[in-house]
Design an enzyme around this catalytic site. Structure first.
Site, PDB file in Angstrom:
ATOM      1  N   THR A  44     -45.393   0.014   2.314  1.00 11.68           N
ATOM      2  CA  THR A  44     -45.014  -1.159   3.014  1.00 11.68           C
ATOM      3  C   THR A  44     -46.003  -1.367   4.298  1.00 11.68           C
ATOM      4  O   THR A  44     -46.287  -2.437   4.646  1.00 11.68           O
ATOM      5  CB  THR A  44     -43.729  -0.865   3.506  1.00 11.68           C
ATOM      6  OG1 THR A  44     -42.792  -0.555   2.430  1.00 11.68           O
ATOM      7  CG2 THR A  44     -43.082  -1.825   4.366  1.00 11.68           C
ATOM      8  N   GLU A  47     -36.886   3.992   8.336  1.00  7.64           N
ATOM      9  CA  GLU A  47     -37.575   2.748   8.032  1.00  7.64           C
ATOM     10  C   GLU A  47     -38.870   2.881   8.889  1.00  7.64           C
ATOM     11  O   GLU A  47     -39.806   2.521   8.715  1.00  7.64           O
ATOM     12  CB  GLU A  47     -36.976   1.561   8.107  1.00  7.64           C
ATOM     13  CG  GLU A  47     -35.972   1.366   6.879  1.00  7.64           C
ATOM     14  CD  GLU A  47     -36.426   1.229   5.461  1.00  7.64           C
ATOM     15  OE1 GLU A  47     -37.124   2.416   5.178  1.00  7.64           O
ATOM     16  OE2 GLU A  47     -36.333   0.335   4.852  1.00  7.64           O
TER      17      GLU A  47
HETATM   18  N1  HSE Z   1     -38.805  -6.874   4.907  1.00  8.42           N
HETATM   19  C1  HSE Z   1     -39.688  -5.708   4.477  1.00  8.42           C
HETATM   20  C2  HSE Z   1     -41.156  -6.106   4.204  1.00  8.42           C
HETATM   21  C3  HSE Z   1     -39.042  -4.744   3.565  1.00  8.42           C
HETATM   22  O1  HSE Z   1     -41.239  -7.111   3.212  1.00  8.42           O
HETATM   23  O2  HSE Z   1     -42.209  -5.580   4.751  1.00  8.42           O
HETATM   24  C4  HSE Z   1     -40.058  -3.825   2.945  1.00  8.42           C
HETATM   25  O3  HSE Z   1     -39.250  -2.493   2.931  1.00  8.42           O
END
Ligand code: HSE
Length: 298
Positions: free
Chosen positions: A180, A127
């Site tokens: 993201t 991530e």
């Molecule tokens: N919690 C993260 C976000 C999840 O909202 O950016 C995205 O992968």
């Protein structure tokens, strides 16, 4: 010396739980084949379904696997093959599925030196590569199933929460790619106390609802006054979809992860199927291309 596995998609945040809550979709995910090789090398020979880098250091599965092997000082080599069914940038944990699947498979082939919970921190490295931030709210439920709550990032403490049998989650993905990284960059860094109070009230209630099996309380708590108003601007017809979901009996509606997918949480198949057709019709009318998934959560 090989393992074939299903790496599930996940819905992170679930409205009030930004970066700390997520759940596992048991009917949507990638397929992975992981095998030992005799080269003492970590390799990604093949990825189908998506155009993703095969270089280990540039691939989320490779980076996560490497983090695990480095911690063990393990020289065994592995080949990781991935059949991507989850689209990158869709908001249902595409990178998390690959990272979680890689560490889960390798751990199994090594005789399980780590518990599943201990694998989360390795998968989080994937991530970090994908989004610049090592959040756990997708990788944790991808590994543990059901719902996961990140109680703390430092030190890392992740709790496994139960699901409810009649949950059906509809995930509607307008086919635009939203990174993201980009959808994190627009979030404000400060939160007004009044909004924070509402948010942690809802998050506490949502967790309580899973234990008391209170579907209505769960639905009432699926609210987000902090992130949703900012990110929803990037999603075509967000407000209209939300109104449609609630009018058709969904328990709640929100952004899936960092978007652009949205989710509607429903109780039972009848409500979910009806809403599925409503969503289909709505986006077809607007000429928006989309994917639509219906899944249980476990
Ligand atoms: N919690 C993260 C976000 C999840 O909202 O950016 C995205 O992968």
């Amino acid at each position: 010396d090989k393992i074939k596995l299903f790496a599930p998609a996940t819905v992170a945040n679930l409205s009030c739980g930004f970066d700390v809550l997520g759940c596992c979709l048991n009917e949507v995910g990638d397929e992975m084949l992981i095998s030992k090789n005799s080269e003492q090398k970590l390799r990604i020979p093949k990825i189908t379904g998506q155009d993703l880098p095969l270089e280990v250091d540039k691939n989320v599965a490779g980076v996560a696997a490497k983090a695990l092997l480095d911690e063990l000082g393990e020289k065994q080599g592995f080949d990781i093959e991935i059949k991507k069914n989850i689209k990158a940038g869709s908001g249902i944990g595409s990178s998390a599925a690959s990272a979680a699947g890689a560490v889960f498979g390798i751990n199994k082939l090594l005789g399980e030196p780590f518990s599943t919970n201990q694998l989360i921190k390795f998968a989080m490295e994937g991530e970090r590569l994908a989004s610049g931030n090592a959040h756990a709210d997708n990788v944790a439920p991808a590994l543990l199933g059901n719902f996961s709550l990140v109680r703390s990032y430092e030190p890392l403490e992740i709790l496994s929460l139960p699901s409810l049998p009649e949950f059906r989650i509809l995930v509607l993905h307008p086919l635009i790619e939203l990174k993201t990284k980009d959808s994190r960059s627009i979030i404000r860094q400060n939160v007004a106390l009044t909004k924070a109070i509402n948010q942690w009230g809802n998050l506490g209630a949502l967790v309580s609802a899973l234990y008391t099996k209170d579907y209505e309380l769960f639905g009432r708590s699926l609210k987000d006054e902090i992130i949703e108003p900012v990110r929803s601007i990037l999603i075509p017809y967000f407000d209209e979809l939300k109104a449609l979901a609630i009018a058709n009996g969904a328990l709640g509606f929100g952004i899936s992860g960092s978007g652009p997918s949205v989710f509607a949480m429903c109780k039972g198949d009848v409500v979910a199927q009806k809403l599925k057709s409503e969503f289909q019709e709505f986006y077809q009318d607007k000429n928006i291309d989309f994917d639509l998934h219906l899944s249980k959560i476990n």
